[in-house]
Design a protein around this motif. Structure first.
Motif, short mmCIF file in Angstrom:
data_model
loop_
_atom_site.label_atom_id
_atom_site.label_comp_id
_atom_site.label_asym_id
_atom_site.label_seq_id
_atom_site.Cartn_x
_atom_site.Cartn_y
_atom_site.Cartn_z
N SER A 127 0.95 -1.32 -0.22
CA SER A 127 -0.02 0.01 0.12
C SER A 127 0.87 1.24 0.23
CB SER A 127 -0.96 0.11 1.19
OG SER A 127 -2.00 -0.91 1.02
N ILE A 128 1.97 1.19 -0.29
CA ILE A 128 3.01 2.32 -0.24
C ILE A 128 2.63 2.94 -1.58
CG2 ILE A 128 5.43 3.11 -0.62
CD1 ILE A 128 6.32 0.70 0.91
N PRO A 129 2.47 4.32 -1.35
CA PRO A 129 2.05 5.14 -2.81
C PRO A 129 3.24 5.50 -3.44
CG PRO A 129 2.29 6.75 -0.71
CD PRO A 129 2.50 5.23 -0.41
N TYR A 130 2.85 5.62 -4.73
CA TYR A 130 4.07 5.89 -5.64
C TYR A 130 3.24 6.58 -7.24
CZ TYR A 130 2.65 1.54 -8.46
OH TYR A 130 2.10 0.64 -9.05
N VAL A 131 4.25 7.09 -7.94
CA VAL A 131 3.65 7.67 -9.09
C VAL A 131 3.87 6.60 -10.16
CG1 VAL A 131 3.95 9.67 -10.79
CG2 VAL A 131 4.23 9.87 -8.16
N GLY A 132 2.70 6.19 -10.88
CA GLY A 132 2.72 5.59 -11.91
C GLY A 132 2.52 6.02 -13.57
N TYR A 133 2.79 5.13 -14.48
CA TYR A 133 2.66 5.59 -15.80
C TYR A 133 3.52 6.84 -16.19
CZ TYR A 133 -1.15 2.23 -15.67
OH TYR A 133 -1.89 0.91 -15.51
N PHE A 134 4.53 6.87 -15.74
CA PHE A 134 5.41 7.98 -16.31
C PHE A 134 6.13 7.65 -17.47
CE2 PHE A 134 9.85 9.79 -16.69
CZ PHE A 134 9.64 11.03 -16.39
N GLY A 135 5.86 8.46 -18.59
CA GLY A 135 6.33 7.76 -19.95
C GLY A 135 6.89 8.88 -20.79
N GLU A 136 6.82 8.75 -22.04
CA GLU A 136 7.34 10.05 -22.94
C GLU A 136 6.42 11.30 -22.68
OE1 GLU A 136 8.03 10.56 -27.83
OE2 GLU A 136 8.43 8.58 -26.72
N ARG A 137 7.07 12.26 -22.45
CA ARG A 137 6.51 13.70 -22.21
C ARG A 137 5.82 13.94 -21.03
NH1 ARG A 137 3.51 15.77 -27.73
NH2 ARG A 137 4.16 17.81 -26.87
N SER A 138 6.01 12.98 -20.09
CA SER A 138 5.49 12.96 -18.68
C SER A 138 6.43 13.83 -18.06
CB SER A 138 5.43 11.72 -18.09
OG SER A 138 4.39 10.99 -18.54
N SER A 139 5.88 14.65 -16.97
CA SER A 139 6.79 15.53 -16.21
C SER A 139 6.34 15.50 -14.70
CB SER A 139 6.92 17.01 -16.64
OG SER A 139 5.44 17.42 -16.60
N LEU A 140 7.30 15.24 -13.91
CA LEU A 140 7.14 15.28 -12.38
C LEU A 140 7.79 16.34 -11.78
CD1 LEU A 140 7.59 11.40 -11.73
CD2 LEU A 140 5.46 12.63 -12.39
N CYS A 141 7.35 17.26 -11.33
CA CYS A 141 8.05 18.68 -10.72
C CYS A 141 7.77 18.71 -9.15
CB CYS A 141 7.14 19.81 -11.29
SG CYS A 141 7.88 19.70 -13.13
#
Length: 221
Positions: A127-141
């Motif tokens: 149940s640890i949270p994470y950021v999924g579906y990071f792919g081409e043109r994704s941005s995490l800021c």
């Protein structure tokens, strides 16, 4: 690529970085199990509220003994003391206004307005949270990150395919200003979409002060 449990900033060796925050995953799991029902899925400065000035020892004492005036139960009988201390340290880190050298940034605390092309998820077993579906043109800021003295970044991610992928580390100084590319790295399969592994990327220059830190999907995932 699934952007993992944490984005870790560091200048020391991989081994030293891992030892510095070895309890982060278990602390996040304890927060999800014992705290998120009342305090929300993601702990932040706003959920800390009046606890802003508390030390880690005081936070641990509240977790251990509860707060009857606010209706918070005591968890001293449910969580071992070492894990209570780790949880208090993690909560204090999350509530600090901005990360700095040696700190860990939980991936899910990204600026959702300035980021794009992602899904907030939870690992099936922990149940640890994470950021999924990071792919081409994704941005995490991530805003307000103190990059003084930081020469490398350790990204904890999972990838379950052999598809070619590459991401860039970008640094910005505010809305309307161009972000600088400080380095790129190809992603590698980790054995599964929830099998996380640490990967380090060196930065092209040494910075000082606080900046917006972004991860941008150049190609693939």
């Amino acid at each position: 690529m699934q952007a993992g449990i944490a984005v870790r900033l560091g200048i020391a060796s991989l081994l030293a970085l891992g030892a510095a925050n070895a309890d982060t995953p278990s602390a996040q799991a304890d927060y999800a199990r014992f705290c998120s029902g009342c305090h929300g899925a993601t702990f932040s400065i706003s959920t800390r509220a009046e606890g802003e000035a508390r030390s880690r020892q005081e936070i641990a004492a509240v977790i251990r003994g509860g707060n009857t005036q606010r209706g918070m139960p005591a968890f001293g009988g449910q969580i071992p003391d070492a894990r209570i201390r780790a949880l208090a340290e993690w909560l204090d880190t999350q509530a600090t206004n901005g990360a700095s050298l040696g700190a860990t940034i939980a991936a899910e605390t990204l600026d959702q307005v300035r980021s794009s092309g992602f899904v907030l998820m939870r690992a099936a077993e922990s149940s640890i949270p994470y950021v999924g579906y990071f792919g081409e043109r994704s941005s995490l800021c991530y805003p307000n990150v103190d990059l003084t003295g930081v020469r490398s970044i350790e990204l904890n991610y999972a990838k379950g395919s052999d598809e070619a992928g590459r991401y860039a580390v970008l640094v910005g100084d505010g809305i309307g200003k161009a972000r600088r590319n400080l380095g790129e790295q190809r992603t590698k399969p980790t054995g599964g979409w929830e099998t996380f592994a640490r990967h380090r990327i060196g930065l092209a220059e040494e910075l000082s002060g606080r900046h917006e830190l972004c991860f941008y999907g150049v190609e693939g995932g």
